[in-house]
Design a protein around this motif. Structure first.
Motif, PDB file in Angstrom:
ATOM      1  N   PRO A 396      16.667  47.811  40.636  1.00  0.00           N
ATOM      2  CA  PRO A 396      15.496  48.402  39.974  1.00  0.00           C
ATOM      3  C   PRO A 396      14.183  47.918  40.562  1.00  0.00           C
ATOM      4  N   GLU A 397      14.218  46.742  41.165  1.00  0.00           N
ATOM      5  CA  GLU A 397      12.978  46.212  41.746  1.00  0.00           C
ATOM      6  C   GLU A 397      12.686  46.799  43.127  1.00  0.00           C
ATOM      7  N   THR A 398      13.651  47.559  43.699  1.00  0.00           N
ATOM      8  CA  THR A 398      13.455  48.105  45.036  1.00  0.00           C
ATOM      9  C   THR A 398      12.355  49.170  45.016  1.00  0.00           C
ATOM     10  N   PRO A 399      11.333  49.044  45.879  1.00  0.00           N
ATOM     11  CA  PRO A 399      10.272  50.052  45.908  1.00  0.00           C
ATOM     12  C   PRO A 399      10.838  51.422  46.263  1.00  0.00           C
ATOM     13  N   GLN A 400      10.366  52.464  45.594  1.00  0.00           N
ATOM     14  CA  GLN A 400      10.788  53.828  45.852  1.00  0.00           C
ATOM     15  C   GLN A 400      12.311  53.952  45.773  1.00  0.00           C
ATOM     16  N   SER A 401      12.898  53.357  44.755  1.00  0.00           N
ATOM     17  CA  SER A 401      14.344  53.403  44.576  1.00  0.00           C
ATOM     18  C   SER A 401      14.798  54.838  44.384  1.00  0.00           C
ATOM     19  N   THR A 402      15.854  55.224  45.089  1.00  0.00           N
ATOM     20  CA  THR A 402      16.379  56.591  45.012  1.00  0.00           C
ATOM     21  C   THR A 402      17.783  56.624  44.411  1.00  0.00           C
ATOM     22  N   GLY A 403      18.209  55.577  43.781  1.00  0.00           N
ATOM     23  CA  GLY A 403      19.514  55.596  43.117  1.00  0.00           C
ATOM     24  C   GLY A 403      20.556  54.757  43.807  1.00  0.00           C
ATOM     25  N   PHE A 404      21.132  55.261  44.919  1.00  0.00           N
ATOM     26  CA  PHE A 404      22.203  54.567  45.625  1.00  0.00           C
ATOM     27  C   PHE A 404      21.886  54.442  47.105  1.00  0.00           C
ATOM     28  N   CYS A 405      22.462  53.395  47.715  1.00  0.00           N
ATOM     29  CA  CYS A 405      22.392  53.271  49.169  1.00  0.00           C
ATOM     30  C   CYS A 405      23.796  53.023  49.703  1.00  0.00           C
ATOM     31  N   CYS A 406      24.017  53.365  50.945  1.00  0.00           N
ATOM     32  CA  CYS A 406      25.310  53.186  51.602  1.00  0.00           C
ATOM     33  C   CYS A 406      25.170  52.099  52.664  1.00  0.00           C
ATOM     34  N   VAL A 407      26.092  51.147  52.653  1.00  0.00           N
ATOM     35  CA  VAL A 407      26.116  50.056  53.632  1.00  0.00           C
ATOM     36  C   VAL A 407      27.317  50.263  54.529  1.00  0.00           C
ATOM     37  N   ALA A 408      27.114  50.366  55.826  1.00  0.00           N
ATOM     38  CA  ALA A 408      28.198  50.644  56.777  1.00  0.00           C
ATOM     39  C   ALA A 408      28.426  49.453  57.707  1.00  0.00           C
ATOM     40  N   LEU A 409      29.699  49.170  57.993  1.00  0.00           N
ATOM     41  CA  LEU A 409      30.089  48.068  58.869  1.00  0.00           C
ATOM     42  C   LEU A 409      31.281  48.490  59.720  1.00  0.00           C
ATOM     43  N   ARG A 410      31.518  47.782  60.809  1.00  0.00           N
ATOM     44  CA  ARG A 410      32.663  48.064  61.682  1.00  0.00           C
ATOM     45  C   ARG A 410      33.540  46.831  61.769  1.00  0.00           C
ATOM     46  N   ALA A 411      34.826  46.977  61.450  1.00  0.00           N
ATOM     47  CA  ALA A 411      35.790  45.880  61.504  1.00  0.00           C
ATOM     48  C   ALA A 411      36.373  45.751  62.900  1.00  0.00           C
ATOM     49  N   GLY A 412      37.134  44.682  63.112  1.00  0.00           N
ATOM     50  CA  GLY A 412      37.711  44.432  64.429  1.00  0.00           C
ATOM     51  C   GLY A 412      38.905  45.303  64.758  1.00  0.00           C
ATOM     52  N   SER A 413      39.551  45.865  63.738  1.00  0.00           N
ATOM     53  CA  SER A 413      40.721  46.715  63.955  1.00  0.00           C
ATOM     54  C   SER A 413      40.878  47.642  62.762  1.00  0.00           C
ATOM     55  N   VAL A 414      41.713  48.688  62.947  1.00  0.00           N
ATOM     56  CA  VAL A 414      41.978  49.620  61.853  1.00  0.00           C
ATOM     57  C   VAL A 414      42.665  48.896  60.693  1.00  0.00           C
ATOM     58  N   GLN A 415      43.621  48.007  61.027  1.00  0.00           N
ATOM     59  CA  GLN A 415      44.347  47.270  59.991  1.00  0.00           C
ATOM     60  C   GLN A 415      43.398  46.388  59.182  1.00  0.00           C
ATOM     61  N   GLU A 416      42.519  45.690  59.881  1.00  0.00           N
ATOM     62  CA  GLU A 416      41.587  44.814  59.179  1.00  0.00           C
ATOM     63  C   GLU A 416      40.603  45.622  58.343  1.00  0.00           C
ATOM     64  N   CYS A 417      40.212  46.781  58.842  1.00  0.00           N
ATOM     65  CA  CYS A 417      39.326  47.657  58.088  1.00  0.00           C
ATOM     66  C   CYS A 417      39.985  48.051  56.769  1.00  0.00           C
ATOM     67  N   GLU A 418      41.273  48.397  56.833  1.00  0.00           N
ATOM     68  CA  GLU A 418      42.014  48.767  55.628  1.00  0.00           C
ATOM     69  C   GLU A 418      42.128  47.583  54.664  1.00  0.00           C
ATOM     70  N   GLU A 419      42.343  46.381  55.218  1.00  0.00           N
ATOM     71  CA  GLU A 419      42.457  45.187  54.380  1.00  0.00           C
ATOM     72  C   GLU A 419      41.172  44.951  53.579  1.00  0.00           C
ATOM     73  N   ILE A 420      40.030  45.044  54.266  1.00  0.00           N
ATOM     74  CA  ILE A 420      38.756  44.790  53.602  1.00  0.00           C
ATOM     75  C   ILE A 420      38.496  45.838  52.530  1.00  0.00           C
ATOM     76  N   VAL A 421      38.739  47.102  52.863  1.00  0.00           N
ATOM     77  CA  VAL A 421      38.521  48.185  51.900  1.00  0.00           C
ATOM     78  C   VAL A 421      39.383  47.977  50.656  1.00  0.00           C
ATOM     79  N   CYS A 422      40.666  47.626  50.860  1.00  0.00           N
ATOM     80  CA  CYS A 422      41.566  47.410  49.728  1.00  0.00           C
ATOM     81  C   CYS A 422      41.115  46.239  48.861  1.00  0.00           C
ATOM     82  N   ARG A 423      40.712  45.151  49.501  1.00  0.00           N
ATOM     83  CA  ARG A 423      40.297  43.970  48.737  1.00  0.00           C
ATOM     84  C   ARG A 423      39.030  44.239  47.928  1.00  0.00           C
ATOM     85  N   VAL A 424      38.063  44.920  48.548  1.00  0.00           N
ATOM     86  CA  VAL A 424      36.831  45.233  47.823  1.00  0.00           C
ATOM     87  C   VAL A 424      37.122  46.211  46.694  1.00  0.00           C
ATOM     88  N   GLY A 425      37.940  47.226  46.987  1.00  0.00           N
ATOM     89  CA  GLY A 425      38.263  48.223  45.972  1.00  0.00           C
ATOM     90  C   GLY A 425      38.989  47.632  44.775  1.00  0.00           C
TER      91      GLY A 425
END
Length: 441
Positions: A396-425
């Motif tokens: 709420p303190e973010t200037p000109q807040s528009t609701g949601f933002c998307c944060v994108a990252l690249r993992a070292g492998s497809v398997q590791e990408c899936e691991e991180i997504v599953c753990r966060v989810g």
């Protein structure tokens, strides 16, 4: 010439060795175990056994009788040391409790006061033979107390949670804590031997196998503060079932000692364990194994405070409007990539209640988000399957807040990408369920 006791002479040498190593004494000090063993021998020398009792008396029973209250009816500082020893559930014998008491007294610089209290309690002192005991020999008590005063001026930083093997040995195993975010399955095959919970094997795909923090042969000592010492078959499973979907803090005792060899009190039990898992290797660690242990992770992972931390590329973030559901995630990732923001190598740390992202080079924290704030998480469907992202509500303190933002990252492998997504989810879903239950109650 005044008579000398060989125990006091040896103890003096050991105390001088501790002094020469500096004022800070930790469990890794090579002279610590010898010093504690000599203190124990002094406290046992001349200790008489009761005539009409089948219970063997040890020095712990003497200190246990010193548990007295002060004039206001409260436990004294020394009595609190004794009481903490008495209630420790990881100790099963008088020997273990006596050793825990000595370590605790050293840590709190209370050993001289504890012995003085014993010397001024006649009914307890009478347990010692006046002809043999150092404690009842005036010529020996003074130099002994002088050595205790020297010890009280040292800073003992001892791990009091690592006490399960004090019943058997002064040499303690390597003790570490494994932090697990909420997940479907930890993935451990457990075996119960002599009241201890051993890891027989790891289930492929389970969280323990993914994190590579546990090894077959290690001991699960406690889970979220619940001691598993003297456990019955299935007790660890009951504890894990009760905590399913919750963050876990698992106390682990390593089967390898600090020098890479097998921790000696475990040799017989590990041989028995190997009959069920022949793949369990009990030889000394090779140079390659030692290096692997130091890393203990893939090149895209590292250890931080006992947790697996992922080394990934931060691709940037973008405001995506008032909707942050999974249906907008793929388009949101494309918006981030179209901005062509400079990427940087970061550390993603999945903690119990939140995740953090830190610049690996500058060690500056880029952002921190609690799991309930994350509205969705997933992988990029095309063309790069190593890219993942999550949507989070703007502050709420973010200037000109528009609701949601998307944060994108690249993992070292497809398997590791899936691991991180599953753990966060899974962590986000568990946090949401907990919040709903709390609200309903």
């Amino acid at each position: 010439m005044a008579p000398k006791d060989p125990l006091l002479g040896t103890l003096k040498v050991c105390v001088l060795n501790l002094q020469s190593d500096g004022d800070l004494v930790s469990d890794s000090n090579p002279h610590l175990a010898s010093c504690c063993e000599l203190l124990e021998l002094v406290l046992r020398k001349g200790l008489q056994q009761p005539v009409l009792s089948l219970v063997h008396r040890d020095y712990w029973q003497c200190f246990e009788q010193l548990n007295q209250k002060d004039a206001c009816g409260r436990l004294s500082a020394l009595s609190l040391v004794v009481e903490q020893t008495r209630v420790c559930r990881k100790l099963l014998s008088a020997q273990g409790r006596g050793r825990f008491l000595l370590r605790l007294a050293l840590s709190r610089r209370a050993l001289p006061q504890l012995i003085t209290h014993l010397l001024h309690t006649p009914r307890v002192l009478e347990c010692y033979s006046p002809e043999v005991s150092i404690l009842r020999n005036e010529e020996f008590v003074e130099p002994f107390m002088s050595l205790l005063l020297v010890l009280s001026h040292m800073d003992f930083k001892l791990d009091m949670e690592n006490c399960s093997f004090l019943d058997e040995s002064w040499i303690l195993p390597v003790c570490e804590t494994y932090e697990v975010v909420p997940c479907r399955e930890v993935g451990m095959v457990l075996r119960y031997l002599s009241g201890r919970v051993f890891v027989l094997d790891l289930t492929p795909g389970g969280q323990a196998h993914v994190d590579k923090f546990l090894c077959p042969g290690d001991i699960i000592d406690e889970i979220n503060g619940t001691s598993l010492r003297n456990s019955k078959n299935g007790q660890a499973g009951v504890v894990l079932s009760r905590l399913k979907g919750c963050p876990l803090s698992i106390g682990v005792l390593r089967w390898r000692a600090r020098d890479g060899t097998v921790y000696r009190p475990l040799i017989k039990l590990l041989r028995a364990l190997r009959t069920e898992n022949p793949a369990l290797q009990l030889g000394p660690a090779t140079t390659q194994q030692s290096a692997a242990k130091d890393q203990n992770t893939s090149p895209s992972q590292c250890l931080k405070e006992g947790r697996i931390v992922y080394i990934v590329q931060f691709l940037g973030k973008a405001n995506i409007g008032m909707y942050g559901g999974k249906e907008v995630l793929q388009n949101a990732i494309s918006q981030v990539l179209q901005k062509n923001q400079p990427s940087k190598e970061v550390l993603v740390d999945l903690k119990e209640t939140h995740l953090t992202c830190t610049d690996r080079n500058t060690e500056l924290e880029l952002f921190e988000h609690h799991y309930p704030e994350i509205s969705c998480v997933g992988r990029f469907s095309q063309p790069d399957y190593t890219i993942f992202a999550f949507c989070v509500a703007d502050s709420p303190e973010t200037p000109q807040s528009t609701g949601f933002c998307c944060v994108a990252l690249r993992a070292g492998s497809v398997q590791e990408c899936e691991e991180i997504v599953c753990r966060v989810g899974e962590a986000a879903c568990a946090s949401f369920r907990k919040a709903v239950i709390t609200h309903d109650s």
